[in-house]
Design an enzyme around this catalytic site. Structure first.
Site, mmCIF file in Angstrom:
data_model
loop_
_atom_site.group_PDB
_atom_site.id
_atom_site.type_symbol
_atom_site.label_atom_id
_atom_site.label_comp_id
_atom_site.label_asym_id
_atom_site.label_seq_id
_atom_site.Cartn_x
_atom_site.Cartn_y
_atom_site.Cartn_z
ATOM 1 N N HIS A 122 0.838 -1.196 0.000
ATOM 2 C CA HIS A 122 0.000 0.000 0.000
ATOM 3 C C HIS A 122 0.878 1.254 0.000
ATOM 4 O O HIS A 122 2.102 1.174 0.088
ATOM 5 C CB HIS A 122 -0.883 0.029 1.261
ATOM 6 C CG HIS A 122 -1.978 -0.992 1.268
ATOM 7 N ND1 HIS A 122 -3.285 -0.672 1.542
ATOM 8 C CD2 HIS A 122 -1.955 -2.321 1.032
ATOM 9 C CE1 HIS A 122 -4.027 -1.767 1.489
ATOM 10 N NE2 HIS A 122 -3.233 -2.784 1.184
ATOM 11 N N GLU A 213 2.993 -0.533 4.069
ATOM 12 C CA GLU A 213 2.795 0.852 3.623
ATOM 13 C C GLU A 213 4.173 1.388 3.270
ATOM 14 O O GLU A 213 5.043 1.525 4.133
ATOM 15 C CB GLU A 213 2.149 1.688 4.734
ATOM 16 C CG GLU A 213 0.812 1.154 5.224
ATOM 17 C CD GLU A 213 -0.347 1.530 4.310
ATOM 18 O OE1 GLU A 213 -0.112 2.308 3.366
ATOM 19 O OE2 GLU A 213 -1.466 1.047 4.543
#
Length: 372
Positions: A122, A213
């Site tokens: 992500h 992330e």
């Protein structure tokens, strides 16, 4: 029959807001292919591991953003305006979202393969986030942390990525308000998420997945992508190696016939949806080095227990092998179905229903002592 190598997956699940993840996976594919038979570590890794890579789960979203933006982009959603990382069945509450074609395709993929380890890439922060993303009192969410039965393994996986990343381990947030010690976080502790792929994969796919992330900016300039690759290259390779943690083996019956759907779990680590052997009778359990009791169960027969001492075999690309042989079993057990329902919600209700009975029994014991 030679054993099936364990399978990790790498997925960039979102659309254009997962641009860095998509590019990292394309770089990873190129690096693995071009390094084979040139780099001895990569060669051994590929010879002993089946690696599946899906650079984009949401192609509609990737094409949706016309003007790049670091903080917001309509590329989060598919053509039907659905967020795919809120679209999976949830084990804690009813997810009323309509299952999208992309989500169903991934669910089918997970069902048809024996995935063991996964990473979902992500953008929007710099942290390795691990299961659970959702929770209730059974998993300790009342204390702000939703703990899985394999919490120690998930922490290790998250740290493996963070500590091998160029800067994630520093724990610096994208602004002054948020930091992540050692560059990791429990998903629920960060923010509660319903219908995520990470929890779905762990509960119904028997696959340990973490969310990576990789960038504060969701859509960085193209000239920064090469640096992102340098920052993530070692972490991606070290993470994939972790698929060889723990123990693996095959459950067979009379005449050496593989037994599918046998339950194989480590004692003290029962999953709400029991982990079972695949159609080849194979099982894979990610476990940190240590001593464990492995319980193999074929429905209708006595369970078999074996104590194993698990070393760290990630460097040799082969988990400890422990087979189970049930000489009396000659038929394949029926494939059980683990319902796509809020299993932890049902567990919480069952736990709450037991408590009043315990209180009453306690009171009766006190009264008996007094009356005596």
């Amino acid at each position: 029959m030679p054993p099936t190598p364990p399978s990790p997956t790498c997925t960039a699940s979102g659309g254009r807001w997962k641009t860095v993840g998509r590019e990292m996976l394309l770089h990873l594919i190129d690096f693995l292919v071009t390094s084979y038979r040139r780099d001895p570590v990569i060669t051994r890794l590929l010879n002993n591991t089946r690696i599946h890579i899906m650079p984009t789960m949401n192609p509609d979203g990737f094409e949706a953003t016309k003007v790049p933006d670091c903080y917001y982009t309509p590329g989060r959603y598919n053509k039907n305006r659905e967020d795919l990382n809120r679209n999976f069945p949830d084990a804690f509450e009813n997810n009323n979202a309509s299952i999208q074609p992309e989500t169903q395709a991934v669910m089918d993929w997970i069902k048809n393969e024996t995935f063991v380890l996964s990473a979902n890439l992500h953008g929007g922060a710099l942290v390795a986030s691990y299961t659970f993303d959702n929770g209730n009192s059974v998993t300790g969410s009342l204390k702000g942390y939703s703990r899985s039965p394999d919490d120690d393994v998930f922490i290790h996986l998250a740290k493996t990525y963070s500590f091998n990343h160029a800067s994630m381990y520093k724990g610096t947030g994208c602004d002054n308000r948020q930091t992540f010690p050692e560059g990791i976080t429990n998903g629920y502790s960060w923010y509660q998420l319903e219908g995520g792929m990470q929890d779905y994969n762990y509960i119904w796919g028997q696959c340990f997945e973490i969310t990576l992330e990789l960038s504060c900016c969701k859509y960085p300039p193209a000239n920064q992508l090469e640096k992102f690759w340098r920052d993530n290259k070692a972490a991606l390779i070290e993470y994939i190696k972790q698929v060889h943690l723990g123990v693996k083996g095959q459950v067979t019956g009379k005449n050496g016939t593989p037994i599918p759907n046998a339950i194989v779990e480590a004692k003290g680590r029962a999953h709400v949806c029991p982990y079972r052997t695949n159609q080849q009778g194979e099982y894979f359990l990610l476990l940190l080095p240590g001593t464990y009791v492995i319980n193999a169960t074929v429905p209708g027969y006595k369970s078999m227990l074996k104590t194993v001492e698990i070393p760290d075999n990630t460097g040799t690309f082969s988990a400890l092998k422990q087979d189970f042989f049930f000489s009396e079993v000659s038929v394949k057990p029926e494939a059980p179905s683990c319902p796509k329902t809020p299993l932890y919600q049902e567990l919480e209700r069952a736990s709450a229903a037991v408590k009043p009975t315990l209180h009453i029994l306690g009171l009766m014991t006190v009264m008996l002592v007094i009356f005596k």
